[in-house]
Design a protein around this motif. Structure first.
Motif, PDB file in Angstrom:
ATOM      1  N   THR A 157      -2.157  11.445   0.401  1.00  0.00           N
ATOM      2  CA  THR A 157      -3.351  11.086   0.043  1.00  0.00           C
ATOM      3  C   THR A 157      -3.859  11.358  -1.255  1.00  0.00           C
ATOM      4  OG1 THR A 157      -3.865  11.866   2.221  1.00  0.00           O
ATOM      5  CG2 THR A 157      -5.968  11.891   0.943  1.00  0.00           C
ATOM      6  N   TRP A 161      -5.580   8.269  -3.391  1.00  0.00           N
ATOM      7  CA  TRP A 161      -7.005   8.199  -3.604  1.00  0.00           C
ATOM      8  C   TRP A 161      -7.208   9.057  -4.803  1.00  0.00           C
ATOM      9  CZ3 TRP A 161      -9.973   5.430  -0.615  1.00  0.00           C
ATOM     10  CH2 TRP A 161      -9.534   4.940   0.578  1.00  0.00           C
ATOM     11  N   TYR A 186       1.928   2.669  15.224  1.00  0.00           N
ATOM     12  CA  TYR A 186       0.945   3.084  14.274  1.00  0.00           C
ATOM     13  C   TYR A 186      -0.630   3.360  14.561  1.00  0.00           C
ATOM     14  CZ  TYR A 186      -0.372   4.296   9.348  1.00  0.00           C
ATOM     15  OH  TYR A 186      -0.620   5.150   8.189  1.00  0.00           O
ATOM     16  N   TYR A 330     -10.325  -0.570  -2.489  1.00  0.00           N
ATOM     17  CA  TYR A 330     -10.826   0.343  -1.120  1.00  0.00           C
ATOM     18  C   TYR A 330     -12.153   1.025  -1.718  1.00  0.00           C
ATOM     19  CZ  TYR A 330      -6.392   0.698   0.983  1.00  0.00           C
ATOM     20  OH  TYR A 330      -5.018   0.271   1.571  1.00  0.00           O
ATOM     21  N   TYR A 365     -15.145   1.407   4.724  1.00  0.00           N
ATOM     22  CA  TYR A 365     -13.639   1.310   4.871  1.00  0.00           C
ATOM     23  C   TYR A 365     -13.290   0.548   6.265  1.00  0.00           C
ATOM     24  CZ  TYR A 365      -8.971   3.352   4.474  1.00  0.00           C
ATOM     25  OH  TYR A 365      -7.615   3.688   4.654  1.00  0.00           O
TER      26      TYR A 365
END
Ligand code: FAD
Ligand code: UDP
Length: 388
Positions: A157, A161, A186, A330, A365
């Motif tokens: 993460t 990000w 997944y 994103y 998102y």
């Protein structure tokens, strides 16, 4: 200077949001023009054949999934489907791990076989008691505890990000299921498939079934504004760009993709690793959570397209800071960005003749099925309003 044409709807963006609204509106008799600054249909879901004939996703892997029969029925007018189980592994500590975390991962972690009972007990002892997780760290540690969180989520993460999971809303890591059973897929949605001939073919069929629609690629909004007078604008680009960043820029995360193609002899040499003939890696996608690896994942899309070709293509994804000129892939879901977005949304709410929709227009998102649903709802609302 050519004469200004008068139309009903100017639609900016030829992705899911723009093309779905165009299809619905033109079939209700409205005159629509769709423009996109890119030279192709499909927005980020665009796919195309590379030099070896593999159907690649140039803007990152797009795994279609949904629980909504309404969305399946609608999109099935434009495509047939090829079922895919999206199988993804995590690679850390020198080996592949089942991911999302499930009983198989637990057994790999222990190095011996186990069962659901022992796994549940382990989780009960290790998870952190948090009633309502407020961020992406809390949402994972409240389910699996610190060890598994640190191994699979924390560094990935941070890399993806450039923010700690504590700084990101719970929905970011909360997208990833944690399972008691051995389900290695997944995603959890009931329908998981790719358009049989690809996304671009599906979008072309949508355009073909949009009577009278005019699609102008390689065209910016500022150019289109000079060419058309319109009753209503549907804008599916970034909401902050639409308002000239008057409150400041919303944050985005971008990506760089590195593509590598391998031919048959090289693949034969990798068979021991890939476990399959004609492939470079054993799975469709492998996530690399460790910070010392600069990319987040490697995707070998041939595992999903099942093409019979003596070559393959892999794509490595490198997260990047966003700056003007790069793709705003994103929206970054933090409390701060949500507050800034709310200011832009308040402006949009004062403009009845403009619809700001889609992933960038709503700064959310969202997955493809969600933006399709949003576009269908918006089109219904507009048809009702302008048919009166
Ligand atoms: P977009 O596809 O972004 O389309 C907007 C279009 O507007 C773009 O083509 C852009 O060029 C155009 N545009 C913007 N501004 C202007 C302007 N000023 N003038 C002219 N044109 C303009 N979803 C899933 O369901 N499954 C997945 O596996 C998945 N994987 C993803 C992986 C990545 C790396 C990314 C970034 C997204 C992923 N998504 C996935 C999300 C999916 O891409 C989006 O839900 C969907 O593409 C959004 O469609 P849209 O039409 O709202 O926006
Ligand atoms: N994530 C993680 N480890 C992984 C996969 C995902 O920490 O191996 C986190 C990460 O923050 C990521 C988020 O979960 O951004 C959502 O993951 P997903 O695979 O859905 O990302 P996307 O396909 O949307 O990029």
């Amino acid at each position: 200077m050519s004469a200004i044409s008068s139309i009903d709807f100017l639609i900016v963006g030829a992705g899911f949001s723009g093309l779905v609204t165009a299809e619905r509106l033109t079939n209700s008799g409205f005159r629509c023009v769709v423009i996109d600054q890119r030279d192709h249909l499909g927005g980020n879901a665009y796919d195309c054949y590379d030099e070896t004939g593999i159907l690649i996703h140039p803007y990152g892997p797009h795994y279609f999934r949904t629980n909504s029969q309404r969305i399946i029925d609608y999109l099935s007018r434009f495509t047939e489907w090829q079922h895919v189980d999206y199988e993804i592994k995590s690679f850390t500590r020198g080996k592949f791990w089942s991911f999302p975390i499930n009983l198989n991962t637990f057994e790999e972690w222990l190095g011996r076989s186990s069962n659901e009972e022992e796994w549940s007990e382990w989780l009960a002892q290790n998870k952190v008691a948090i009633d309502q997780p407020q961020n992406s760290e809390e949402v994972i540690v409240s389910q699996v505890g610190w060890e598994l969180y640190r191994a699979f989520f924390e560094q990935y993460t941070l890399k993806q990000w450039k923010l700690h999971p504590r700084e990101l809303q719970a929905s970011v890591c909360g997208r990833i299921p944690i399972r008691l059973n051995r389900d290695n897929r997944y995603l959890t949605d009931t329908f998981q498939a790719l358009p049989a001939k690809g996304y671009t073919a599906m979008f072309q069929s949508m355009v073909d079934q949009s009577p009278g629609v005019e699609v102008k690629l390689s065209t910016s909004f500022s150019d289109a504004k000079q060419q058309y007078s319109y009753q209503h604008l549907i804008f599916t680009g970034p909401i902050d760009a639409y308002y000239n960043h008057c409150f400041g820029a919303l944050p985005y995360r971008s990506l760089r993709f590195e593509r590598e193609t391998y031919q048959a002899p090289e693949l034969t040499a990798r068979e021991e690793i890939s476990g399959k003939t004609g492939h470079w890696q054993p799975f469709l996608q492998v996530n690399y959570p460790d910070l010392d690896v600069p990319f987040t994942r490697i995707v070998e899309i041939k595992h999903a397209t099942h093409q019979d070709i003596d070559a393959t293509t892999i794509v490595k994804e490198f997260p990047e800071d966003w700056s003007p000129g790069k793709e705003p892939f994103y929206p970054i879901p933090t409390d701060e960005s949500a507050a800034l977005y709310a200011r832009y949304r308040a402006l949009a709410d004062q403009e009845p003749d403009v619809s700001l929709i889609g992933r960038l227009g709503t700064y959310r998102y969202y997955n493809m099925d969600q933006v399709t649903g949003m576009a269908l709802t918006e089109a219904e609302k507009l048809i009702k309003r302008y048919s009166q």
